[in-house]
Design a protein around this motif. Structure first.
Motif, PDB file in Angstrom:
ATOM      1  N   LEU A 183       0.823  -1.204   0.000  1.00  0.00           N
ATOM      2  CA  LEU A 183       0.000   0.000   0.000  1.00  0.00           C
ATOM      3  C   LEU A 183       0.862   1.260   0.000  1.00  0.00           C
ATOM      4  CD1 LEU A 183      -2.786   1.272   0.040  1.00  0.00           C
ATOM      5  CD2 LEU A 183      -2.726   1.131   2.540  1.00  0.00           C
ATOM      6  N   ALA A 184       1.897   1.289   0.832  1.00  0.00           N
ATOM      7  CA  ALA A 184       2.773   2.469   0.891  1.00  0.00           C
ATOM      8  C   ALA A 184       3.493   2.679  -0.440  1.00  0.00           C
ATOM      9  CB  ALA A 184       3.778   2.328   2.025  1.00  0.00           C
ATOM     10  N   TYR A 185       3.916   1.608  -1.071  1.00  0.00           N
ATOM     11  CA  TYR A 185       4.595   1.701  -2.365  1.00  0.00           C
ATOM     12  C   TYR A 185       3.624   2.249  -3.420  1.00  0.00           C
ATOM     13  CZ  TYR A 185       7.666   0.415  -6.217  1.00  0.00           C
ATOM     14  OH  TYR A 185       8.485   0.454  -7.320  1.00  0.00           O
ATOM     15  N   THR A 186       2.399   1.747  -3.423  1.00  0.00           N
ATOM     16  CA  THR A 186       1.381   2.222  -4.362  1.00  0.00           C
ATOM     17  C   THR A 186       1.083   3.699  -4.123  1.00  0.00           C
ATOM     18  OG1 THR A 186       0.431   0.005  -4.446  1.00  0.00           O
ATOM     19  CG2 THR A 186      -0.957   1.807  -5.220  1.00  0.00           C
ATOM     20  N   LEU A 187       0.988   4.083  -2.854  1.00  0.00           N
ATOM     21  CA  LEU A 187       0.743   5.478  -2.511  1.00  0.00           C
ATOM     22  C   LEU A 187       1.898   6.369  -2.959  1.00  0.00           C
ATOM     23  CD1 LEU A 187      -0.943   7.678  -1.140  1.00  0.00           C
ATOM     24  CD2 LEU A 187       0.152   7.033   1.033  1.00  0.00           C
ATOM     25  N   ALA A 188       3.113   5.938  -2.710  1.00  0.00           N
ATOM     26  CA  ALA A 188       4.286   6.726  -3.119  1.00  0.00           C
ATOM     27  C   ALA A 188       4.320   6.906  -4.629  1.00  0.00           C
ATOM     28  CB  ALA A 188       5.572   6.056  -2.633  1.00  0.00           C
ATOM     29  N   SER A 198      -7.424   4.805   8.676  1.00  0.00           N
ATOM     30  CA  SER A 198      -6.560   3.802   9.303  1.00  0.00           C
ATOM     31  C   SER A 198      -5.420   3.388   8.372  1.00  0.00           C
ATOM     32  CB  SER A 198      -7.379   2.572   9.704  1.00  0.00           C
ATOM     33  OG  SER A 198      -8.010   2.007   8.571  1.00  0.00           O
ATOM     34  N   GLU A 199      -5.640   3.377   7.066  1.00  0.00           N
ATOM     35  CA  GLU A 199      -4.576   3.070   6.105  1.00  0.00           C
ATOM     36  C   GLU A 199      -3.612   4.242   5.978  1.00  0.00           C
ATOM     37  OE1 GLU A 199      -6.703   0.194   2.853  1.00  0.00           O
ATOM     38  OE2 GLU A 199      -7.212   2.323   2.804  1.00  0.00           O
ATOM     39  N   ARG A 200      -4.164   5.448   5.900  1.00  0.00           N
ATOM     40  CA  ARG A 200      -3.339   6.647   5.747  1.00  0.00           C
ATOM     41  C   ARG A 200      -2.376   6.814   6.924  1.00  0.00           C
ATOM     42  NH1 ARG A 200      -3.119  10.160   2.189  1.00  0.00           N
ATOM     43  NH2 ARG A 200      -5.108   9.660   1.239  1.00  0.00           N
ATOM     44  N   MET A 201      -2.818   6.416   8.108  1.00  0.00           N
ATOM     45  CA  MET A 201      -2.028   6.581   9.326  1.00  0.00           C
ATOM     46  C   MET A 201      -0.664   5.899   9.208  1.00  0.00           C
ATOM     47  SD  MET A 201      -3.128   5.571  13.221  1.00  0.00           S
ATOM     48  CE  MET A 201      -3.265   3.828  12.861  1.00  0.00           C
ATOM     49  N   TYR A 202      -0.619   4.716   8.613  1.00  0.00           N
ATOM     50  CA  TYR A 202       0.677   4.035   8.485  1.00  0.00           C
ATOM     51  C   TYR A 202       1.282   4.173   7.093  1.00  0.00           C
ATOM     52  CZ  TYR A 202      -1.663   0.050   6.216  1.00  0.00           C
ATOM     53  OH  TYR A 202      -2.377  -0.747   5.362  1.00  0.00           O
ATOM     54  N   ALA A 203       0.455   4.308   6.069  1.00  0.00           N
ATOM     55  CA  ALA A 203       0.978   4.351   4.704  1.00  0.00           C
ATOM     56  C   ALA A 203       1.660   5.677   4.381  1.00  0.00           C
ATOM     57  CB  ALA A 203      -0.129   4.073   3.698  1.00  0.00           C
ATOM     58  N   PRO A 217       3.501   7.908   6.299  1.00  0.00           N
ATOM     59  CA  PRO A 217       4.915   8.025   6.693  1.00  0.00           C
ATOM     60  C   PRO A 217       5.835   7.100   5.883  1.00  0.00           C
ATOM     61  CG  PRO A 217       3.529   7.765   8.638  1.00  0.00           C
ATOM     62  CD  PRO A 217       2.655   7.551   7.437  1.00  0.00           C
ATOM     63  N   MET A 218       5.344   5.906   5.593  1.00  0.00           N
ATOM     64  CA  MET A 218       6.145   4.979   4.790  1.00  0.00           C
ATOM     65  C   MET A 218       6.333   5.541   3.385  1.00  0.00           C
ATOM     66  SD  MET A 218       4.548   1.299   5.929  1.00  0.00           S
ATOM     67  CE  MET A 218       5.755   0.263   5.104  1.00  0.00           C
ATOM     68  N   ALA A 219       5.251   6.062   2.792  1.00  0.00           N
ATOM     69  CA  ALA A 219       5.318   6.594   1.427  1.00  0.00           C
ATOM     70  C   ALA A 219       6.282   7.772   1.342  1.00  0.00           C
ATOM     71  CB  ALA A 219       3.923   6.996   0.944  1.00  0.00           C
ATOM     72  N   THR A 220       6.364   8.566   2.397  1.00  0.00           N
ATOM     73  CA  THR A 220       7.308   9.692   2.413  1.00  0.00           C
ATOM     74  C   THR A 220       8.736   9.192   2.258  1.00  0.00           C
ATOM     75  OG1 THR A 220       5.816  10.997   3.793  1.00  0.00           O
ATOM     76  CG2 THR A 220       8.132  11.642   3.797  1.00  0.00           C
ATOM     77  N   VAL A 221       9.076   8.156   2.991  1.00  0.00           N
ATOM     78  CA  VAL A 221      10.422   7.559   2.877  1.00  0.00           C
ATOM     79  C   VAL A 221      10.586   6.921   1.504  1.00  0.00           C
ATOM     80  CG1 VAL A 221      11.958   5.777   3.798  1.00  0.00           C
ATOM     81  CG2 VAL A 221      10.638   7.215   5.367  1.00  0.00           C
ATOM     82  N   PHE A 222       9.573   6.219   1.040  1.00  0.00           N
ATOM     83  CA  PHE A 222       9.641   5.550  -0.261  1.00  0.00           C
ATOM     84  C   PHE A 222       9.871   6.556  -1.386  1.00  0.00           C
ATOM     85  CE2 PHE A 222       7.039   1.405   0.612  1.00  0.00           C
ATOM     86  CZ  PHE A 222       7.822   1.140   1.720  1.00  0.00           C
ATOM     87  N   ARG A 223       9.194   7.706  -1.335  1.00  0.00           N
ATOM     88  CA  ARG A 223       9.355   8.714  -2.398  1.00  0.00           C
ATOM     89  C   ARG A 223      10.791   9.213  -2.462  1.00  0.00           C
ATOM     90  NH1 ARG A 223       4.775  10.740  -0.255  1.00  0.00           N
ATOM     91  NH2 ARG A 223       5.825  12.621   0.483  1.00  0.00           N
ATOM     92  N   ALA A 273      14.483  -1.680  -1.981  1.00  0.00           N
ATOM     93  CA  ALA A 273      15.241  -0.533  -1.466  1.00  0.00           C
ATOM     94  C   ALA A 273      14.352   0.376  -0.615  1.00  0.00           C
ATOM     95  CB  ALA A 273      15.858   0.255  -2.623  1.00  0.00           C
ATOM     96  N   CYS A 274      13.119   0.547  -1.039  1.00  0.00           N
ATOM     97  CA  CYS A 274      12.166   1.362  -0.268  1.00  0.00           C
ATOM     98  C   CYS A 274      11.906   0.739   1.099  1.00  0.00           C
ATOM     99  CB  CYS A 274      10.847   1.502  -1.027  1.00  0.00           C
ATOM    100  SG  CYS A 274      10.923   2.568  -2.479  1.00  0.00           S
ATOM    101  N   ALA A 275      11.625  -0.554   1.116  1.00  0.00           N
ATOM    102  CA  ALA A 275      11.336  -1.238   2.377  1.00  0.00           C
ATOM    103  C   ALA A 275      12.552  -1.227   3.300  1.00  0.00           C
ATOM    104  CB  ALA A 275      10.879  -2.668   2.105  1.00  0.00           C
ATOM    105  N   GLU A 276      13.733  -1.425   2.734  1.00  0.00           N
ATOM    106  CA  GLU A 276      14.958  -1.405   3.539  1.00  0.00           C
ATOM    107  C   GLU A 276      15.195  -0.031   4.146  1.00  0.00           C
ATOM    108  OE1 GLU A 276      17.980  -2.789   0.879  1.00  0.00           O
ATOM    109  OE2 GLU A 276      17.179  -4.839   0.884  1.00  0.00           O
ATOM    110  N   GLU A 277      14.961   1.026   3.376  1.00  0.00           N
ATOM    111  CA  GLU A 277      15.147   2.378   3.904  1.00  0.00           C
ATOM    112  C   GLU A 277      14.120   2.683   4.981  1.00  0.00           C
ATOM    113  OE1 GLU A 277      16.852   5.833   4.848  1.00  0.00           O
ATOM    114  OE2 GLU A 277      17.698   4.230   3.627  1.00  0.00           O
ATOM    115  N   TRP A 278      12.902   2.187   4.821  1.00  0.00           N
ATOM    116  CA  TRP A 278      11.882   2.376   5.855  1.00  0.00           C
ATOM    117  C   TRP A 278      12.341   1.719   7.166  1.00  0.00           C
ATOM    118  CZ3 TRP A 278       8.231   4.982   7.911  1.00  0.00           C
ATOM    119  CH2 TRP A 278       7.391   4.420   8.868  1.00  0.00           C
ATOM    120  N   LEU A 279      12.879   0.510   7.068  1.00  0.00           N
ATOM    121  CA  LEU A 279      13.378  -0.156   8.273  1.00  0.00           C
ATOM    122  C   LEU A 279      14.524   0.623   8.906  1.00  0.00           C
ATOM    123  CD1 LEU A 279      13.399  -3.980   7.498  1.00  0.00           C
ATOM    124  CD2 LEU A 279      12.070  -2.775   9.220  1.00  0.00           C
TER     125      LEU A 279
END
Length: 108
Positions: A14-19, A33-38, A40-46, A64-70
């Motif tokens: 979802l975060a990747y799709t949003l980004a 409820s989706e926006r709450m977590y997606a 912040p993740m999408a910001t890092v992904f972008r 790479a996006c998921a790794e940077e989020w972690l």
């Protein structure tokens, strides 16, 4: 504290799709409820997407996006959350992260 992440996760998808949608100026309707977590993740992904080389493989970019989020979560726990930051400074707590692909784990 060990933070584990995986690409096989609805939150990452979802975060990747949003980004992707935000990068192209498209709207992606999300429940609060989706926006709450997606979000912040999408910001890092972008940020990762903006610095990716042209023609990068989609799966590699997603990883790479998921790794940077972690790594971002690790930094926040280690440096920005007062309680955990204090424990880290006292060497009473160690924070690390890694990606799991279903069969193996890899430090990021």
């Amino acid at each position: 504290v060990l933070l584990l992440g995986t690409l096989d996760c609805d939150a990452v998808t979802l975060a990747y799709t949003l980004a992707r949608a935000q990068a192209t100026g498209s709207a992606l309707p999300l429940a609060p409820s989706e926006r709450m977590y997606a979000e912040p993740m999408a910001t890092v992904f972008r940020k990762v997407m903006a610095n990716a080389p042209p023609g990068v493989d989609e799966l590699a970019l997603r990883a790479a996006c998921a790794e940077e989020w972690l790594r971002d979560c690790e930094r926040q726990l280690r440096d920005e959350v007062p309680a955990t930051a204090a424990l880290v400074r006292l060497s009473e707590l160690h924070v690390g992260c890694g990606m799991v692909d279903g069969t193996t784990a890899q430090r990021v």
